[in-house]
Every structure is written in C-alpha cells, then in structure tokens.
Design a protein around this motif. Sequence first.
Motif, PDB file in Angstrom:
ATOM      1  N   GLY A   1      14.833 -34.664  26.047  1.00 20.77           N
ATOM      2  CA  GLY A   1      14.359 -35.973  26.895  1.00 20.77           C
ATOM      3  C   GLY A   1      14.511 -35.601  28.445  1.00 20.77           C
ATOM      4  N   PHE A   2      15.502 -34.794  28.823  1.00 19.89           N
ATOM      5  CA  PHE A   2      15.443 -34.332  30.104  1.00 19.89           C
ATOM      6  C   PHE A   2      14.130 -33.659  30.454  1.00 19.89           C
ATOM      7  N   ARG A   3      13.934 -32.861  29.890  1.00 19.26           N
ATOM      8  CA  ARG A   3      12.675 -31.933  30.088  1.00 19.26           C
ATOM      9  C   ARG A   3      11.235 -32.745  30.105  1.00 19.26           C
ATOM     10  N   GLU A   4      11.299 -33.651  29.380  1.00 18.14           N
ATOM     11  CA  GLU A   4      10.121 -34.657  29.357  1.00 18.14           C
ATOM     12  C   GLU A   4      10.007 -35.487  30.538  1.00 18.14           C
ATOM     13  N   GLN A   5      11.140 -36.059  31.115  1.00 11.74           N
ATOM     14  CA  GLN A   5      11.099 -36.663  32.470  1.00 11.74           C
ATOM     15  C   GLN A   5      10.955 -35.593  33.507  1.00 11.74           C
ATOM     16  N   VAL A   6      11.390 -34.320  33.414  1.00 10.57           N
ATOM     17  CA  VAL A   6      10.976 -33.321  34.482  1.00 10.57           C
ATOM     18  C   VAL A   6       9.760 -33.173  34.621  1.00 10.57           C
ATOM     19  N   GLN A   7       8.949 -33.020  33.493  1.00  9.09           N
ATOM     20  CA  GLN A   7       7.536 -32.767  33.364  1.00  9.09           C
ATOM     21  C   GLN A   7       6.702 -34.007  33.832  1.00  9.09           C
ATOM     22  N   GLN A   8       7.200 -35.101  33.717  1.00  4.17           N
ATOM     23  CA  GLN A   8       6.437 -36.215  34.356  1.00  4.17           C
ATOM     24  C   GLN A   8       6.701 -36.454  35.944  1.00  4.17           C
ATOM     25  N   VAL A   9       7.620 -36.065  36.461  1.00  2.75           N
ATOM     26  CA  VAL A   9       8.256 -36.187  37.532  1.00  2.75           C
ATOM     27  C   VAL A   9       7.469 -35.013  38.341  1.00  2.75           C
ATOM     28  N   SER A  10       6.999 -33.865  37.906  1.00  2.00           N
ATOM     29  CA  SER A  10       6.693 -32.650  38.358  1.00  2.00           C
ATOM     30  C   SER A  10       5.278 -32.945  38.996  1.00  2.00           C
ATOM     31  N   VAL A  11       4.610 -33.938  38.130  1.00  2.00           N
ATOM     32  CA  VAL A  11       3.263 -34.194  38.823  1.00  2.00           C
ATOM     33  C   VAL A  11       3.255 -34.881  40.322  1.00  2.00           C
ATOM     34  N   GLY A  12       4.261 -35.529  40.320  1.00  2.00           N
ATOM     35  CA  GLY A  12       4.496 -36.178  41.794  1.00  2.00           C
ATOM     36  C   GLY A  12       4.896 -35.291  42.828  1.00  2.00           C
ATOM     37  N   LEU A  13       5.839 -34.230  42.276  1.00  2.00           N
ATOM     38  CA  LEU A  13       6.531 -33.039  43.236  1.00  2.00           C
ATOM     39  C   LEU A  13       5.385 -32.479  43.756  1.00  2.00           C
ATOM     40  N   ASP A  14       4.479 -31.928  42.850  1.00  2.00           N
ATOM     41  CA  ASP A  14       3.332 -31.022  42.856  1.00  2.00           C
ATOM     42  C   ASP A  14       2.440 -31.591  44.102  1.00  2.00           C
ATOM     43  N   ALA A  15       2.014 -33.014  44.025  1.00  3.33           N
ATOM     44  CA  ALA A  15       1.181 -33.566  44.972  1.00  3.33           C
ATOM     45  C   ALA A  15       2.044 -33.491  46.248  1.00  3.33           C
ATOM     46  N   VAL A  16       3.321 -33.719  46.461  1.00 11.73           N
ATOM     47  CA  VAL A  16       4.004 -33.801  47.544  1.00 11.73           C
ATOM     48  C   VAL A  16       4.037 -32.433  48.280  1.00 11.73           C
ATOM     49  N   VAL A  17       4.352 -31.248  47.407  1.00  6.47           N
ATOM     50  CA  VAL A  17       4.121 -29.931  47.765  1.00  6.47           C
ATOM     51  C   VAL A  17       2.587 -29.590  48.439  1.00  6.47           C
ATOM     52  N   ARG A  18       1.780 -30.092  47.669  1.00  6.53           N
ATOM     53  CA  ARG A  18       0.269 -29.783  48.172  1.00  6.53           C
ATOM     54  C   ARG A  18      -0.065 -30.324  49.410  1.00  6.53           C
ATOM     55  N   ARG A  19       0.596 -31.573  49.632  1.00  9.58           N
ATOM     56  CA  ARG A  19       0.191 -32.355  50.869  1.00  9.58           C
ATOM     57  C   ARG A  19       1.045 -31.665  52.142  1.00  9.58           C
ATOM     58  N   SER A  20       2.145 -31.332  51.883  1.00  6.92           N
ATOM     59  CA  SER A  20       2.717 -30.514  53.005  1.00  6.92           C
ATOM     60  C   SER A  20       2.323 -29.184  53.379  1.00  6.92           C
ATOM     61  N   ILE A  21       1.652 -28.588  52.361  1.00  9.18           N
ATOM     62  CA  ILE A  21       0.857 -27.370  52.568  1.00  9.18           C
ATOM     63  C   ILE A  21      -0.426 -27.431  53.483  1.00  9.18           C
TER      64      ILE A  21
END
Length: 504
Positions: free
Chosen positions: A345-365
């Motif tokens: 369950g933990f890793r499934e949520q991490v996988q979902q939130v990582s989509v948003g985190l990846d977008a934040v990282v991309r925008r910062s770059i």
Amino acid sequence: MPSVTRELQIGSPGRQWPFSRGLVAESLLNAGATPDEAAAVARRVEAELRASRRGAVSAVQLKALTVEVTRDVGGRAMAAAVEQQTAAYEDLMVIAKKGELPFSRGVLARSLEDTGLLGREAYAVASRIDIQLRQQGVKALSVAEIDDLTERTLQEMYGEQLKLTYRFLRQNRGKLGVMGSSGDAPEPFSKGILSQSLLAAGVPPDSARKVARVTQRQLRGAEDRLVERRIIRERVEQLLEAEVGPDVAARYRLLQVIRHPPRPLVILLGGVSGTGKSYLAAEIAYRLGIARVISTDSIREVMRSMVSPALLPTLHASTFTAWQALSDPNEVTPEHPSTEVLLLGFREQVQQVSVGLDAVVRRSIEEGMSVVMEGVHLVPGYLSARHGAIVIPMLITLPDQSEHRRHFESRDKQTTQSRPLHRYMRYFEEIRAMQDDLEQLARRLDVPILDSLSLDESADQAVDVVMRRILTELTPEERVRLLGNEELSLEQTDLTKVGEEMQR
C-alpha cells in the motif's frame, strides 16, 4: 576648441556664463546641420552679437537670433529644427526633491563609471542622453525619468546586464553591490549572509563574525561600489586561512559553488513520519541559500483535490494506512497488516505521488531554481537523476525507538493536536517497519543516511553530503571555472572522513 568671447555673457542677471561659439555650433549639429553649416551659423551669430555691442543676452534672445541666422543660411526646415530643440546653451533642468538643478553630462558620467564603464564610455552615454533630450525639445524632467532613459540607453548600447547594474546602483545608493558571472542584476552585500555561509562551512561563530566584519570594512574602504563575487570569495578565503586554517577555507570555497551552482540542485530528503524532516529541510535550505522548500504532503494534497477516492483510494490514505484501501471489501480488515501488505500500500501511494513530484522537479530545472524537497514519498530509487540538474537523495532515520516516540509527543504539543498523537502511536510499529524498508533500500542504492538525533548534526551531515556530490558532479571545465586552477580534493575539505561515517 571653441573660441570664447569674454565680453559677451549669456543668461539672466542672477546666472551668467561666457558666450561660446562652440555651443551654438553644437546646437546646429544636433538639429541635423553639416559641420560647415554649423560653423557658418556660429560665426555669423557671434559677429552680429559683437556688432550690436550688447554686454549680455538671455538664452531666449540667443535662441531667436540663432533661428533667424539658420533660416538664412540653411533654410526654413533647418531653422524649424533648431527652434524646436533645446539648444546646447539652454539649461535642461532636473527636478529633484531639493529643487531644480541644471542637467550635467559630467555628473551623469561619473555615476555611470560606477557601473564599470571607462570614463570615455560613460561620457559617451551621458552625451547621447543629453543630445536625445535636447533634440526632443525637453526643458525639464525628473530624476526618475533620467534614470529610466539612462537604463534604456545602456541596454541599447551595452545590453541587459549593464542596465540591471545601473538600476541596482540607483535603487541602492550608497550600498555595496555584489556581481556574479551569470549576467544577473547585482545583489546588496550582506554581512549577515556572509556570516551565515561561513557558519555553514564549519567556521566557529566568533571567527565567522570577525571575518564578515573585516571583509565588509575592506570593501567599504575601496572606491568601487560594485565588487565581483569572485573577489569577495578570494578575500574571505585569505582571511579564513589566517583565522582558522586552509581546510575550512577550502570548504567555504566549495560552499560558494553550492550557493551558485552551475546546474540547479534538487535535494531529496526522505524519511518516515516523526523523523524531523521538515525542520531539517528548512535548516539545509537556509545553510545552502536555497529559497524553495517543498513538502511531498503538499503535492499529495493537491493531487487529492483533483482525483476522487473512488479512483485512487490509496492516495487518500496515510502512508501507513494505504494498505487498507487494498483490502477485499468482503473480508474483515485486520487491525494490523503484514509487512508485505503494508509496504504494498505504501509503495502504491509513493508511485502515485511521484508523478506530481516529478513535475515539480522538472519545473524547477526549467526555471533554473534549486529546491529542497522533503517527505516520506521520497523513496530511494523512485525519482531518478535528471538531465540539467544535480539530484541529491538522502534519507533521515531515527534508530532509537524511544526517541522516535518523543518526536511524535513533541510534535503533538507544537501542532496543538492537529496531528493526533494516538493515531501515530496506534501505527507506530508500521511506521518503524516502513523505516526499516527505506533504510534497506538506501543502503542498497548507496543513498546517504542521516541518523543523528541533533538538528545541527544532521544539517552538518547533509551539507557535507551535498559538498561531496558537487565535487563528483562537476566537469573538469566547471572545476577550473568555479574552484580555480587548483584541484580541490575531498581530503582538502575533510569530507573523506564524513563520507566513511555516512556509509556505516
């Protein structure tokens, strides 16, 4: 060199100056006359003034005579241009808080020299501004209008950086400015910020304050109001070597690279609830001069507002209860899950939130902005290295269970029970199991683990991790450009020992 007739005076009884044939000729040239036409008009104007035997004429009378002679020598169109403009012998008034003063090319040129222009270059800019105003027939203007015109002229002649430099000087009159090499606007020199960076490099507080104070005094004693960041760094390094030794000076040099990195830094600080990630992230950002700190919880909340629980039920649960959303609704949900189900369950949520985190990282770059991200969703291996940035993952843990419980108790009091203690205590074993799993992942993927109980110790460790990563990430060209010709090794910054301790 223009001839001067001392018997003839221009102006009013209260303010007069000698007649200058050269100023008359300059006025004609500004109006588009050829040098021969300008010289002819100037000679005739002077001759007519001498013939009239007048001791003084006003600027208005001189202007009328010049227009009349120009009409005869160069025609009506040229005469109209002369009449429309503000002549070189007429005052162009500057409206300031203390009253009106005549515009002076020399005064403007001296202020332009502060931007780094040579004397002749500064005077050329001031002359261009003077001519432009006179050709437009401007009689008076404010200080702000002159500054705006000066900025536009600097941008046309020398580009954006010099315009921004002049803007800094006009908005920070009397202050020291620090210039980088990236073409950005200068920044005000701050003794406090310098002290902060010295402390982050491991300089004792008393020595940090002393070095910052001496540096400020030396800079203020210089004539230049703008100083390159490189010069400040060199001065500080010399003082540090004398005050605390070469190792700390080398650490300070590297820290300056971190504060102005060749590529954005993306610092990922993972860890389960109750390990002090938020406080540590803020401290790391403060020490490294990074303005952007983002929590993965905030990203999760944004995603929750956009996706219904029916679509992604695990996203709407806590990380340690996400497993419940995976349970069969026809079966009784146990009070506590197996470790395998918990992590699923933990890793499934991490996988979902990582989509948003990846977008934040991309925008910062894309924006060229460094960022510190913290949260339980920053699991080692989920956010990979990105082109155009230096990504530095870390994991914070609390090996001692009793200390971990005290963290939850302290947070419960500080947040006025907005994050209920009993809920975390109920799933404390699940949280500890998640930490064990994260720690195993970190060790397998060589992600540094911060396990100090003190905020200062953890921050020290984190800064050392960033320094080590920067040293290994810099290209040979970047090393020379940012650190100097001398190779800076891990041993020089005392980071080798730190790296060994982080791997234990």
